[in-house]
Design a protein around this motif. Structure first.
Motif: not given
Length: 454
Positions: A311-333
């Motif tokens: 689960v951790a591996q897949l969630m890390q992938h989803l988080l990194k993909e969201t951060q990569r596609r975000s137009n702004s720097p990531w806010v929060g932890l």
């Protein structure tokens, strides 16, 4: 030495109790006497494996069902995977979840079906609404006819016998059901994202009416220390933290808060689109023979704390993909709590994220139903004008309140981690009955955020 002997004695007693409980339970499930021997149970290994696999698979497709039973089932299967119980039973109760891909390839021997472009159209979800508004009946009818035509084409091209036709029809219906469940869960998150960008765009001047600015009354978001005891046990206790003082722990400008909420919703959309993969990963981690659990006091009672590597591996992938596609720097932890005192195991994790559409659907339903509510009842329209000024004021007020205080870190010491965002939203739902607009929620058919226990 005395302590070691006592620990061994306690462990042996616990294993013996679990062995007896497992044997008795399987005897009852199998329709036998509670005194049935393990040898007799061993002969029905295939029956038990198939029975429990069907139950687990049914839960994946129907997350609102078996809300009490599923946890008990998984705890029993967890114990049956332990070496001592498995050795006592002489067989395993576990079998892999039966998925369409493997079934089509191995049992139907139709691997080419999975590559057929028509499969997408034959199993697509036909939604009755779009952007919160009902779609034209003719449009829905046309989409359904196209889907039905492709469905029939696939049956005609791939099924030769009646048995193959029945099997293939079941496969197509299974895929359609899975996609429908996924789209229904994604829809309220997408709608919330649309409402955020429509009414609170970061490019507009932050007027007081539309401002999402937060001023932390508890902890500043840049200096907060994140306590590892932020969650507890069952869903209700995890989302009603005893340390919540009801105030924001984040200090964000209008633009920063907009981005924080936007990125959170983008992640939730991605998580909802991958919920079936997450369910499969959670099932794998919970019933793993490599990662056992420890019974620990997490701060709100005893819980099974277990590592969740898949689960951790897949969630890390989803988080990194969201951060990569975000137009702004990531806010929060970017911290994802899994297998610790915050989120003890994969069962707790998967339960958390099945709540997202349950939280957002009533909000979107209320906001989107205000115009129709006023058009059909002059008395309610007058009440809204007198109490809130206008329908638009009410709509903006509800959304502003949620986007501010549903993401203010109020449920955690810091509140900007991946799990703290969801905790804040749940804490907001626990206070909605005290809001001035609660009567409007009720008039729009609101019954609660926690779904159906039937």
């Amino acid at each position: 030495n005395n302590n070691n002997n006592n620990n061994k004695s306690s462990s042996t007693k616990s294993n013996s109790t679990r062995n007896k409980a497992a044997t008795k339970l399987l005897s009852v499930v199998g329709g036998n006497s509670t005194k049935t021997s393990t040898a007799a149970l061993r002969k029905r290994q295939d029956f038990f494996q198939r029975l429990f696999e069907i139950g687990r698979r049914n839960k994946v497709l129907n997350p609102s069902k078996m809300r009490d039973t599923y946890g008990k089932l998984m705890h029993m299967l967890q114990d049956s995977q332990s070496p001592s119980v498995a050795k006592s039973l002489g067989f395993s109760l576990f079998s892999d979840l039966k998925m369409v891909h493997r079934y089509v390839e191995e049992e139907l021997n139709m691997p080419e079906l999975l590559e057929d472009e028509r499969l997408v159209g034959a199993t697509t979800h036909v939604a009755a609404t779009e952007c919160g508004k009902p779609k034209a009946r003719d449009v829905v009818k046309q989409e359904l006819e196209q889907k039905r035509a492709l469905h029939e084409q696939l049956l005609e091209d791939y099924a030769i016998t009646e048995q193959q036709k029945d099997d293939l029809c079941r496969v197509l219906d299974s895929i359609s059901d899975a996609i429908a469940v996924m789209e229904q869960n994604v829809a309220p998150v997408v709608r919330a994202y649309q409402l955020l960008t429509k009414h609170f765009s970061a490019g507009t001047m932050p007027k007081e009416k539309y401002s999402l600015e937060l001023r932390g009354s508890c902890l500043n978001s840049t200096t907060a220390k994140y306590n590892t005891l932020s969650y507890g046990g069952s869903f209700s206790s995890f989302y009603s933290n005893s340390r919540d003082k009801g105030g924001s722990t984040l200090s964000h400008s209008n633009t920063t808060q907009f981005t924080f909420v936007q990125q959170s919703l983008q992640l939730w959309i991605r998580v909802q689109r991958h919920m079936f993969q997450l369910w499969t990963c959670a099932d794998h981690d919970l019933l793993s023979t490599k990662c056992g659990y420890q019974l620990l006091n997490t701060g709100q009672g005893l819980h099974r704390v277990q590592h969740c590597p898949t689960v951790a591996q897949l969630m890390q992938h989803l988080l990194k993909e969201t951060q990569r596609r975000s137009n702004s720097p990531w806010v929060g932890l970017s911290v994802i709590h899994l297998g610790d005192r915050d989120v003890p195991n994969a069962l707790v994790f998967i339960d958390k994220y099945t709540q997202v559409p349950r939280i957002l659907h009533p909000i979107c339903k209320t906001v989107d139903g205000l115009d129709e509510l006023c058009e059909t009842n002059d008395g309610i329209a007058k009440y809204i004008d007198e109490e809130f000024g206008s329908v638009d004021n009410l709509r903006i007020g509800i959304l502003k309140d949620y986007f501010k205080h549903g993401f203010d870190g109020s449920g955690d010491d810091g509140g900007s981690c991946i799990d703290g965002r969801l905790t804040s939203s749940w804490n907001w739902t626990s206070r909605v009955a005290k809001k001035t607009y609660y009567n409007i929620f009720m008039l729009c058919g609101f019954q609660g955020f926690d779904g159906d226990f039937k």
